[in-house]
Design a protein around this motif. Structure first.
Motif: not given
Length: 127
Positions: A49, A51, A56, A77
């Motif tokens: 994940k 971002d 994350c 994410s």
């Protein structure tokens, strides 16, 4: 298979482009070693994940995938307000295994299910 050590990882980081950035200050070397071995043996894993270029969830999987030269899917994410970028060179690579025997068994069950094989087959592959 390579002997995965802190020095090996730092040398890898120095000599390769690392696309995604860490948001974790500490990482367990035994976990990376287990994931690396599974990846080299063809076991697939769930998404990492990300971002805005920041991991994350999935630091161990990401590093293991880079070391094993295996693609792991990436998914979008969201960061929290506490999420901070940490230089890969500043991470504490811990020799302590953060996973108990019970958790390792549970993760093996999850990995077997994700790869549509029995736990016994997974354990046989890992021998």
């Amino acid at each position: 298979m390579e002997k995965i050590s802190k020095e090996f990882i730092l040398n890898f980081i120095d000599n390769h482009h690392i696309e995604y950035h860490s948001s974790q200050k500490k990482i367990s070397l035994p976990i990376i070693r287990r994931l690396y071995k599974k990846m080299k043996l063809g076991i697939k894993f769930s998404e990492i994940k990300i971002d805005d270029g920041l991991i994350c969830d999935g630091h161990h999987r990401y590093l293991a995938s880079l070391l094993a030269n295996v693609d792991v899917p990436i998914t979008k994410s969201f960061q929290t307000t506490a999420t901070q970028e940490i230089s890969w060179h500043l991470i504490d690579f811990d020799e302590k295994d953060w996973d108990s025997t019970i958790k390792i068994n549970l993760l093996n069950q999850q990995d077997a299910s994700y790869n549509n094989i029995s736990v016994e087959s997974l354990l046989e592959i890992l021998k």
